[in-house]
Scaffold this motif. Structure first.
Motif, PDB file in Angstrom:
ATOM      1  N   TYR A 259       0.817  -1.218   0.000  1.00 54.19           N
ATOM      2  CA  TYR A 259       0.000   0.000   0.000  1.00 54.19           C
ATOM      3  C   TYR A 259       0.849   1.265   0.000  1.00 54.19           C
ATOM      4  CZ  TYR A 259       0.743  -1.033   5.009  1.00 54.19           C
ATOM      5  OH  TYR A 259       1.291  -1.355   6.223  1.00 54.19           O
ATOM      6  N   TYR A 260       2.166   1.145   0.182  1.00 54.38           N
ATOM      7  CA  TYR A 260       3.049   2.306   0.082  1.00 54.38           C
ATOM      8  C   TYR A 260       3.421   2.635  -1.370  1.00 54.38           C
ATOM      9  CZ  TYR A 260       4.311   3.460   4.930  1.00 54.38           C
ATOM     10  OH  TYR A 260       4.300   3.909   6.229  1.00 54.38           O
ATOM     11  N   LEU A 261       3.283   1.677  -2.270  1.00 51.62           N
ATOM     12  CA  LEU A 261       3.820   1.854  -3.619  1.00 51.62           C
ATOM     13  C   LEU A 261       3.186   2.999  -4.408  1.00 51.62           C
ATOM     14  CD1 LEU A 261       4.440  -1.843  -4.686  1.00 51.62           C
ATOM     15  CD2 LEU A 261       6.079  -0.140  -3.873  1.00 51.62           C
ATOM     16  N   PRO A 262       1.868   3.237  -4.336  1.00 49.55           N
ATOM     17  CA  PRO A 262       1.333   4.398  -5.065  1.00 49.55           C
ATOM     18  C   PRO A 262       1.971   5.719  -4.641  1.00 49.55           C
ATOM     19  CG  PRO A 262      -0.444   2.916  -4.458  1.00 49.55           C
ATOM     20  CD  PRO A 262       0.780   2.404  -3.765  1.00 49.55           C
ATOM     21  N   ALA A 263       2.167   5.914  -3.327  1.00 47.25           N
ATOM     22  CA  ALA A 263       2.799   7.151  -2.855  1.00 47.25           C
ATOM     23  C   ALA A 263       4.261   7.206  -3.280  1.00 47.25           C
ATOM     24  CB  ALA A 263       2.687   7.249  -1.336  1.00 47.25           C
ATOM     25  N   ILE A 264       4.948   6.062  -3.228  1.00 45.10           N
ATOM     26  CA  ILE A 264       6.354   6.013  -3.651  1.00 45.10           C
ATOM     27  C   ILE A 264       6.472   6.403  -5.116  1.00 45.10           C
ATOM     28  CG2 ILE A 264       8.231   4.408  -4.186  1.00 45.10           C
ATOM     29  CD1 ILE A 264       8.298   5.166  -1.318  1.00 45.10           C
ATOM     30  N   ARG A 265       5.597   5.871  -5.955  1.00 43.76           N
ATOM     31  CA  ARG A 265       5.641   6.203  -7.390  1.00 43.76           C
ATOM     32  C   ARG A 265       5.375   7.697  -7.603  1.00 43.76           C
ATOM     33  NH1 ARG A 265       2.113   1.377  -7.801  1.00 43.76           N
ATOM     34  NH2 ARG A 265       3.465  -0.422  -8.258  1.00 43.76           N
ATOM     35  N   ARG A 266       4.401   8.211  -6.893  1.00 47.14           N
ATOM     36  CA  ARG A 266       4.036   9.623  -7.061  1.00 47.14           C
ATOM     37  C   ARG A 266       5.182  10.545  -6.664  1.00 47.14           C
ATOM     38  NH1 ARG A 266      -0.688  12.500  -3.420  1.00 47.14           N
ATOM     39  NH2 ARG A 266      -0.163  14.671  -3.896  1.00 47.14           N
ATOM     40  N   VAL A 267       5.880  10.224  -5.581  1.00 43.65           N
ATOM     41  CA  VAL A 267       6.938  11.095  -5.070  1.00 43.65           C
ATOM     42  C   VAL A 267       8.232  10.934  -5.859  1.00 43.65           C
ATOM     43  CG1 VAL A 267       8.414  11.535  -3.069  1.00 43.65           C
ATOM     44  CG2 VAL A 267       5.961  11.243  -2.760  1.00 43.65           C
ATOM     45  N   LEU A 268       8.568   9.705  -6.223  1.00 41.16           N
ATOM     46  CA  LEU A 268       9.874   9.451  -6.827  1.00 41.16           C
ATOM     47  C   LEU A 268       9.902   9.640  -8.344  1.00 41.16           C
ATOM     48  CD1 LEU A 268      11.245   6.353  -4.875  1.00 41.16           C
ATOM     49  CD2 LEU A 268      11.417   8.790  -4.341  1.00 41.16           C
ATOM     50  N   ARG A 269       8.761   9.590  -8.996  1.00 40.16           N
ATOM     51  CA  ARG A 269       8.771   9.698 -10.455  1.00 40.16           C
ATOM     52  C   ARG A 269       9.448  10.985 -10.940  1.00 40.16           C
ATOM     53  NH1 ARG A 269       3.957   8.110 -11.290  1.00 40.16           N
ATOM     54  NH2 ARG A 269       4.459   5.974 -11.887  1.00 40.16           N
ATOM     55  N   PRO A 270       9.207  12.156 -10.333  1.00 43.41           N
ATOM     56  CA  PRO A 270       9.913  13.364 -10.801  1.00 43.41           C
ATOM     57  C   PRO A 270      11.398  13.368 -10.452  1.00 43.41           C
ATOM     58  CG  PRO A 270       7.900  13.928  -9.586  1.00 43.41           C
ATOM     59  CD  PRO A 270       8.185  12.497  -9.312  1.00 43.41           C
ATOM     60  N   LEU A 277      12.654   4.408 -14.479  1.00 45.91           N
ATOM     61  CA  LEU A 277      11.257   4.592 -14.075  1.00 45.91           C
ATOM     62  C   LEU A 277      10.482   3.279 -14.105  1.00 45.91           C
ATOM     63  CD1 LEU A 277      10.219   7.997 -15.697  1.00 45.91           C
ATOM     64  CD2 LEU A 277      10.700   7.506 -13.291  1.00 45.91           C
ATOM     65  N   SER A 278      10.883   2.369 -14.978  1.00 50.73           N
ATOM     66  CA  SER A 278      10.183   1.086 -15.066  1.00 50.73           C
ATOM     67  C   SER A 278      10.294   0.293 -13.764  1.00 50.73           C
ATOM     68  CB  SER A 278      10.726   0.260 -16.230  1.00 50.73           C
ATOM     69  OG  SER A 278      12.106  -0.020 -16.044  1.00 50.73           O
ATOM     70  N   LEU A 279      11.322   0.570 -12.962  1.00 51.45           N
ATOM     71  CA  LEU A 279      11.475  -0.141 -11.689  1.00 51.45           C
ATOM     72  C   LEU A 279      10.339   0.182 -10.724  1.00 51.45           C
ATOM     73  CD1 LEU A 279      15.319   0.271 -11.042  1.00 51.45           C
ATOM     74  CD2 LEU A 279      14.127  -1.664 -12.064  1.00 51.45           C
ATOM     75  N   LEU A 280       9.701   1.332 -10.909  1.00 47.31           N
ATOM     76  CA  LEU A 280       8.615   1.717 -10.017  1.00 47.31           C
ATOM     77  C   LEU A 280       7.364   0.866 -10.219  1.00 47.31           C
ATOM     78  CD1 LEU A 280       8.881   5.620 -10.151  1.00 47.31           C
ATOM     79  CD2 LEU A 280       9.549   4.118  -8.272  1.00 47.31           C
ATOM     80  N   ASN A 281       7.336   0.079 -11.288  1.00 45.14           N
ATOM     81  CA  ASN A 281       6.183  -0.788 -11.547  1.00 45.14           C
ATOM     82  C   ASN A 281       6.272  -2.098 -10.784  1.00 45.14           C
ATOM     83  OD1 ASN A 281       5.124   1.087 -13.380  1.00 45.14           O
ATOM     84  ND2 ASN A 281       6.370   0.262 -15.040  1.00 45.14           N
ATOM     85  N   TYR A 282       7.239  -2.185  -9.890  1.00 44.55           N
ATOM     86  CA  TYR A 282       7.449  -3.414  -9.121  1.00 44.55           C
ATOM     87  C   TYR A 282       6.220  -3.774  -8.291  1.00 44.55           C
ATOM     88  CZ  TYR A 282       9.104  -6.195  -5.176  1.00 44.55           C
ATOM     89  OH  TYR A 282       9.226  -7.147  -4.199  1.00 44.55           O
TER      90      TYR A 282
END
Length: 291
Positions: A259-270, A277-282
């Motif tokens: 449940y942390y992954l959506p926030a991680i993707r949102r913060v780290l993508r920029p 960036l593809s690693l964030l789809n883990y």
């Protein structure tokens, strides 16, 4: 706010039912974070690393602003600080212990006082915050607490409760600096921040190199346009992180409750270059660390 307080268990597809839990989340702070083998992070290391990361991002932003000549850069350029959520803490224990004189007169070996606040001294006012049971069990071993580090508690030595000082002038910084706060960070920030520092340092080196590079025989406005294009659009694509960094980043994502992954993707993508960036789809529901 973007960072949540985790559950006291790690979600798994093997669970038929959710385990029982208290109605309120239980956060633990540690006063022995510097002990050998301690599973919690050193808050002073994290604060220093976070300050360094912020400084790098400010330098990157300034170089990009100088390159484009735009004093109002797009939001994708501005929102590159690692987000943290800060909350004011109110201690619910005995009111008589909220005064500095009462706390100083009861100094003993007890790590906390009647309010529940940890005893502090000048230079030792920050404590790591964790949730037991929230971390991935495979990383703690059998019988481990499976802790997940989530933030830093700041309790000034002469702290005050906000509710007891509501009439104080809002411009009085000496009052606001004495209010205890809880800062929520990305989980296990002591692992993530050094990885982000490597990315920022690489991007800064590339930008400085592009800034000092000659654009050729063209001069005037045309040269400025070429320099703007190179500095603003090429730097991120020029960052190539090695396999070791990618492996460490995958290992970090593996630690996190899903449940942390959506926030991680949102913060780290920029903050990350396109090459990773593809690693964030883990998918952290995997039971083993991906290779």
């Amino acid at each position: 706010p973007i960072w949540c307080i985790p559950e006291s268990h790690f979600p798994s597809k093997k669970m038929d039912t959710l385990p029982p839990r208290p109605s309120q989340p239980v956060l633990h702070y540690s006063t022995i974070f510097n002990a050998v083998g301690s599973p919690v992070f050193d808050p002073y290391f994290v604060m220093k690393a976070l300050h360094h990361l912020d400084h790098l991002q400010k330098m990157i932003r300034q170089l990009l602003v100088d390159a484009t000549g735009d004093n109002h850069p797009p939001s994708s350029m501005v929102n590159r600080m690692l987000q943290r959520d800060v909350y004011i803490c109110e201690w619910l224990g005995g009111h008589e212990m909220s005064s500095t004189s009462s706390r100083s007169s009861t100094a003993n070996n007890d790590p906390s006082n009647a309010t529940g606040a940890p005893r502090t001294m000048a230079g030792r006012e920050h404590f790591p915050i964790c949730v037991r049971g929230a971390g991935r069990p495979a990383l703690s071993g059998e019988g481990g607490d499976n802790i997940l580090n989530i933030g830093i508690l700041h309790v000034p030595h002469n702290w005050i409760n906000l509710k007891d000082n509501m009439n104080a002038p809002k411009t009085d910084s000496s009052m606001t600096d004495r209010i205890p706060t809880l800062t929520l960070l990305p989980p296990d920030a002591h692992i993530l921040i050094p990885l982000l520092i490597k990315v920022a340092e690489m991007e800064l080196r590339i930008l400085k190199k592009l800034e000092s590079k000659e654009v050729g025989p063209k001069a005037g406005a045309t040269a400025g346009l070429i320099k703007k294009k190179v500095s603003s659009s090429t730097a991120a694509r020029a960052i190539h992180l090695d396999d070791n960094w990618k492996a460490e980043f995958r290992a970090y994502l593996f630690r996190l409750p899903p449940y942390y992954l959506p926030a991680i993707r949102r913060v780290l993508r920029p903050m990350l270059p396109p090459s990773v960036l593809s690693l964030l789809n883990y998918d952290s529901q995997q039971e083993s660390l991906p290779s």
